[in-house]
Write an enzyme that holds these catalytic residues in place. Structure first.
Site, PDB file in Angstrom:
ATOM      1  N   TYR A 108      58.683 -74.985  42.686  1.00  0.00           N
ATOM      2  CA  TYR A 108      58.257 -74.477  43.994  1.00  0.00           C
ATOM      3  C   TYR A 108      57.838 -73.022  43.807  1.00  0.00           C
ATOM      4  O   TYR A 108      58.531 -72.243  43.151  1.00  0.00           O
ATOM      5  CB  TYR A 108      59.412 -74.536  45.005  1.00  0.00           C
ATOM      6  CG  TYR A 108      59.039 -73.922  46.337  1.00  0.00           C
ATOM      7  CD1 TYR A 108      58.492 -74.707  47.348  1.00  0.00           C
ATOM      8  CD2 TYR A 108      59.196 -72.559  46.559  1.00  0.00           C
ATOM      9  CE1 TYR A 108      58.119 -74.142  48.555  1.00  0.00           C
ATOM     10  CE2 TYR A 108      58.815 -71.986  47.761  1.00  0.00           C
ATOM     11  CZ  TYR A 108      58.280 -72.780  48.759  1.00  0.00           C
ATOM     12  OH  TYR A 108      57.906 -72.212  49.946  1.00  0.00           O
ATOM     13  N   GLU A 196      51.491 -71.339  49.464  1.00  0.00           N
ATOM     14  CA  GLU A 196      52.595 -72.120  48.904  1.00  0.00           C
ATOM     15  C   GLU A 196      52.060 -73.197  47.971  1.00  0.00           C
ATOM     16  O   GLU A 196      51.113 -73.898  48.318  1.00  0.00           O
ATOM     17  CB  GLU A 196      53.370 -72.782  50.056  1.00  0.00           C
ATOM     18  CG  GLU A 196      54.575 -73.565  49.598  1.00  0.00           C
ATOM     19  CD  GLU A 196      55.226 -74.312  50.758  1.00  0.00           C
ATOM     20  OE1 GLU A 196      56.245 -73.842  51.275  1.00  0.00           O
ATOM     21  OE2 GLU A 196      54.687 -75.365  51.154  1.00  0.00           O
TER      22      GLU A 196
END
Ligand code: GDP
Ligand code: MN
Length: 385
Positions: A108, A196
């Site tokens: 992530y 992201e």
């Protein structure tokens, strides 16, 4: 402002971040053709303004072009419901077809504005993928957060520290350092409030690849980004929100039955709190801002009435810059035009308040006026009984 995954990937790619080869399809035949181009084995991804698609059935690995087409047929027009969409879900109108990639590891990685420190924060975790929310909840120590000093920017050693914390070594580690710096450059140059990549993957062949991407632009930077409006997909937005945007009104849809017209975000929050206090449930709130005109008040009022969940309207306005008689005229104009019979409670104060109240009293509408916020909230709640 939101954009789709495929648009976010184009932008990231422009900043030197590797993404899988892909094509956007608008029909299931296009899905099939794209799948052929990628040799049959590919990933079909619903494009909606929300994450959590994987678990909601919006992402699928397929092995043949026919299978791709079939899944495309199933997805187009379907409303996907994910934890980020709300109960009505979002309709799929675009599909991203991508070459399938053999994943070795999923990370992530994001940069987002931290409003507490007024800085960007880099956030990374070695446990990326669809379970990231769970990781954040259950083992927050596995999430690395690095605040970025706007003066010095993101330094290479900081990026390296993060890459090492992800457990990367050798050339992939160096690739990741470069990728993180590129991500920061993208964030700054495009005025993002969020970039992201989840998952950022290392492929079995040992390459870094942004498998998913999400970008939010900062609406306040719209004036220096001519490209923003063209990227907007209006089909993903609430039509009433779009309409409100045209008149420069802030409209937020909520789940109750009392429409709220207020001026100023602070007063909006207070209004919702007090309504709740008296057992009311707001259906929305619409902020008409400071110096409004009669036309703007009328538009705002019509937008509120267009929401079929609204069974009554509560107006709470402080007439400082705005005069109360102007507000009253706007309400009367809109309510008469759409022949509104719903109960309305108006609590207003400030310039020309007596004139405003008188106009309302003589209007023939199902309207009551109140002197205080508490009084007004109680009235509308009891009128809806
Ligand atoms: P999200 O659920 O909306 O965040 O959608 P993602 O784009 O992140 O997709 C969900 C999951 O699908 C990812 O975490 C991956 O595990 C998987 N996935 C996506 N693309 C591929 C791919 O090309 N190959 C494989 N094997 N899995 C993929
Ligand atoms: Mn994802």
């Amino acid at each position: 402002m939101n954009i789709h995954e495929y648009q976010a990937k184009e932008i990231l790619n422009g900043f030197g971040i590797p993404v899988p080869r892909g094509r956007v399809a608008l029909t299931s035949d296009q899905v099939e053709r794209a799948a052929k181009e990628f040799g049959g084995r590919c990933v079909i991804k619903a494009q909606i303004y929300a994450g959590g698609r994987g678990k909601a059935g919006g992402v699928k690995l397929v092995h043949h072009p026919e299978q791709a087409q079939e899944f495309g047929k199933e997805l187009f027009g379907k409303r996907l419901i994910t934890p980020q969409t709300g109960p009505e879900g979002l309709k799929v109108r675009r599909i991203l077809v991508e070459e399938a990639v053999e994943i070795a590891r999923e990370f992530y990685l994001s940069i987002t504005l931290d409003r507490n420190t007024s800085r960007y924060s880099l956030i990374a975790s070695a446990e990326g993928g669809v379970e990231i929310e769970e990781v954040a909840k259950k083992s927050p120590e596995k999430i690395h957060v690095l605040p970025i000093d706007p003066f010095t920017g993101l330094r290479p050693y900081q990026a390296r520290k993060i890459a090492l914390a992800l457990g990367l070594t050798g050339t992939v580690c160096e690739d990741c350092v470069e990728l993180i710096q590129n991500l920061y450059r993208c964030c700054l140059e495009k005025d993002c409030s969020l970039v992201e990549i989840n998952p950022l993957t290392v492929t079995k062949a040992g390459w870094l690849l942004a498998m998913d991407a999400k970008i939010n632009f900062d609406d306040n930077a719209m004036f220096r980004h001519r490209e923003y409006p063209d990227m907007m997909d209006y089909s993903q937005l609430d039509p009433l929100e779009i309409n409100a945007g045209k008149y420069d009104l802030s409209y937020i849809k909520l789940s109750g039955n009392i429409g709220c017209m207020v001026n100023g975000a602070g007063l909006a929050m207070a209004t919702l709190d007090v309504l709740k206090e008296f057992g009311g449930e707001p259906a929305n709130f619409l902020d008409v801002g400071g110096g409004s005109t009669r036309e703007k008040v009328a538009e705002a009022f019509k937008i509120i009435l267009e929401d079929s969940d609204v069974k009554g309207v509560f107006v709470n306005i402080f007439g400082g810059i705005m005069r109360c008689d102007v507000i009253a005229q706007g309400i009367i104009e809109a309510a008469s035009e759409v022949k509104c019979t719903l109960p309305i409670v108006v609590r207003m104060d400030g310039s020309k308040v007596e004139e405003g109240k008188q106009l309302l009293a003589e209007s023939g509408l199902n309207v009551q006026t109140a002197d205080t916020l508490g009084d007004g909230a109680q009235r509308i709640v009891s009128m809806l009984g």
